[in-house]
Design an enzyme around this catalytic site. Structure first.
Site, PDB file in Angstrom:
ATOM      1  N   PHE A 132     -10.918 -26.793   1.958  1.00  0.00           N
ATOM      2  CA  PHE A 132      -9.773 -27.182   1.243  1.00  0.00           C
ATOM      3  C   PHE A 132      -9.361 -26.285   0.030  1.00  0.00           C
ATOM      4  O   PHE A 132      -9.782 -26.201  -1.126  1.00  0.00           O
ATOM      5  CB  PHE A 132     -10.031 -28.470   0.412  1.00  0.00           C
ATOM      6  CG  PHE A 132      -8.669 -29.262   0.084  1.00  0.00           C
ATOM      7  CD1 PHE A 132      -7.816 -29.862   1.001  1.00  0.00           C
ATOM      8  CD2 PHE A 132      -8.212 -29.163  -1.413  1.00  0.00           C
ATOM      9  CE1 PHE A 132      -6.578 -30.452   0.493  1.00  0.00           C
ATOM     10  CE2 PHE A 132      -7.086 -29.550  -1.751  1.00  0.00           C
ATOM     11  CZ  PHE A 132      -6.164 -30.240  -0.844  1.00  0.00           C
ATOM     12  N   LYS A 162      -6.942 -26.086 -11.927  1.00  0.00           N
ATOM     13  CA  LYS A 162      -7.527 -27.505 -12.597  1.00  0.00           C
ATOM     14  C   LYS A 162      -7.708 -27.469 -14.044  1.00  0.00           C
ATOM     15  O   LYS A 162      -6.872 -27.585 -14.804  1.00  0.00           O
ATOM     16  CB  LYS A 162      -8.845 -27.922 -11.572  1.00  0.00           C
ATOM     17  CG  LYS A 162      -8.086 -28.244 -10.343  1.00  0.00           C
ATOM     18  CD  LYS A 162      -9.295 -29.117  -9.436  1.00  0.00           C
ATOM     19  CE  LYS A 162      -8.775 -29.376  -8.048  1.00  0.00           C
ATOM     20  NZ  LYS A 162      -7.702 -30.181  -7.679  1.00  0.00           N
ATOM     21  N   ASP A 198     -12.634 -19.221  -4.686  1.00  0.00           N
ATOM     22  CA  ASP A 198     -11.801 -20.189  -4.873  1.00  0.00           C
ATOM     23  C   ASP A 198     -12.489 -21.166  -5.860  1.00  0.00           C
ATOM     24  O   ASP A 198     -13.343 -22.080  -5.244  1.00  0.00           O
ATOM     25  CB  ASP A 198     -11.177 -21.017  -3.727  1.00  0.00           C
ATOM     26  CG  ASP A 198     -10.116 -22.256  -4.192  1.00  0.00           C
ATOM     27  OD1 ASP A 198     -10.232 -22.470  -5.329  1.00  0.00           O
ATOM     28  OD2 ASP A 198      -9.600 -22.648  -3.388  1.00  0.00           O
TER      29      ASP A 198
END
Ligand SMILES: Cc1ncc(COP(=O)(O)O)c(C=O)c1O
Length: 412
Positions: free
Chosen positions: A152, A266, A237
């Protein structure tokens, strides 16, 4: 156990009214739990009807430092009064200090600031391709990037092009070419997939959305070794794994590995504003020239002031150590539930994927029942519950959270 409100009770509540409004005026691209949050402090939030909940999702780790962290808010407030946006047509006085300290934290040369995680991933893809053409000498438009099953990395058309989740892709083709998908956790498959056109291998050190899937011990070290030997960029990531969540600054630290490119997001925005970044060496990020990439909001002074406050909080290592210690407690408590409604538990730092026995209930049902007990958690892939409370959660609250899960499972 309190029973969930009946439909008529819900309609009468402020919660019901607010949900009805949202359902009627927004696209239905989410299926949220029926709670409307109005305020938050630390690990706790309060809904519009005044009920309190322990936030055990923390905005998918965007709220690692909790809600309304005093130092982050102070930095945001001070900057809000001074200057919020310049665009990159001009310099602002926050970008330099933020980037210098973020680069130092990560041991990288350069920072390229963006806003959302998906934008940072897109940036890493573009940079890897350009590095492939300009530095490695790959033939034009032939570059491939190796990614993993169950990945993801966001929701843009290019990123869903290499998703293996049918729901993320269905109806959004045609897809962007140039990606090879190999099983997650299988370093030999990466090695086999590399050819002269391969420019990068992009992995999540732990797959979050897939259910906190932890690769076999040594995987990241092997990926590092293969990438170095074969002249391919290792892109980590760390949008969800980075900045404290796994008990270290980066999940790559857990295997003493430094990738060629970190992709961050984030928590970098302190739960206040979207802040993402791509970090790498001069050689790699140096391939970009004026006009080749950019963003109106990337590197804006408000984002940089907030991001800088986040970097400062990470510099001491305290929050990382806290995550590691609380993570150990969480793990030992969750392990006692295995065989009692829980099939398996995976953890890294203060982050857990808990597989619920499907014979008992779905993960969504568990989350709905936890909601009535004042715990916010999120299901994924039918039977997994993700737990990622803010790293500032108290040990007592963490323990109370596990008690709630245990009681729901025991009374199922
Ligand atoms: C590993 C990873 N990469 C990228 C993204 C995309 O970030 P954003 O939702 O900010 O675009 C996410 C979001 O969950 C993520 O977990």
């Amino acid at each position: 156990m309190t029973s969930p409100p009946t439909a008529s009770e819900q309609r009468r509540s402020v919660t019901g009214r607010d949900i009805a409004l949202v359902e009627s005026v927004t696209a239905h691209n989410y299926h949220p739990l029926p709670v409307v949050i109005a305020s938050g402090q630390g690990a706790w939030v309060t809904d519009v009807d005044g009920k309190r909940y322990l936030d055990c999702l923390a905005g998918y780790s965007a709220l690692n430092f909790g809600h309304a962290h005093p130092q982050i808010l102070a930095a945001a407030r001070a900057q809000l009064e001074r200057l919020t946006l310049t665009s990159r047509a001009f310099h602002n006085d926050q970008l330099g200090p933020f980037s210098r300290d973020l680069a130092a934290l990560a041991g990288m040369d350069l920072v390229l600031p963006m806003n959302t995680g998906a934008e940072a991933v897109e940036t890493a893809i573009k940079v890897s391709r350009k590095w492939g053409y300009d530095v490695k000498g790959v033939a034009r438009d032939r570059a491939t990037i190796i990614v993993t099953e169950g990945n993801f990395h966001g929701r843009t058309t290019t990123i869903v092009s290499f998703s293996t989740d049918p729901v993320a892709r269905e109806g959004f083709g045609p897809f962007t070419p140039g990606f090879r998908i190999v099983p997650f956790g299988d370093a030999a498959a990466i090695e086999a997939a590399i050819d002269e056109d391969t420019v990068a291998v992009m992995v999540e050190p732990v797959q979050g959305e897939a259910g906190v899937q932890v690769p076999p011990e040594g995987y990241l070290r092997q990926v590092r070794e293969i990438c170095s030997r074969r002249g391919v960029l290792f892109v980590a990531d760390e949008i969800q794994t980075g900045l404290g969540r796994t008990g270290s600054t980066f999940a790559c630290d857990l295997e003493d590995v430094v990738p060629d490119i970190y992709v961050l997001g984030k928590a970098l925005g302190g739960g206040v504003v979207p802040v993402s970044a791509v970090l790498s060496s001069r050689e790699v990020l140096g391939v970009l020239t004026p006009g080749s990439h950019g963003s109106t909001f990337g590197g804006n002074p408000l984002a940089c002031a907030v991001g800088h406050a986040v970097v400062r909080l990470l510099e001491t290592g305290e929050i990382q150590a806290r995550a590691a210690e609380l993570g150990r407690r969480l793990r030992s408590r969750l392990d006692t539930l295995v065989g009692h409604g829980v099939v398996a538990v995976r953890t890294r730092g203060l982050w857990a994927g808990v597989d619920i026995d499907p014979a008992l209930m779905t993960a969504r049902e568990l989350c709905e029942r936890l909601l009535t007990r004042g715990v916010l958690a999120k299901d994924t892939h039918g039977s997994t519950v993700r737990l990622a409370p803010p790293l500032v959660i108290s040990p007592e609250d963490l323990s109370w959270m596990v008690d709630q899960i245990a009681e729901v499972l025991a009374t199922a």
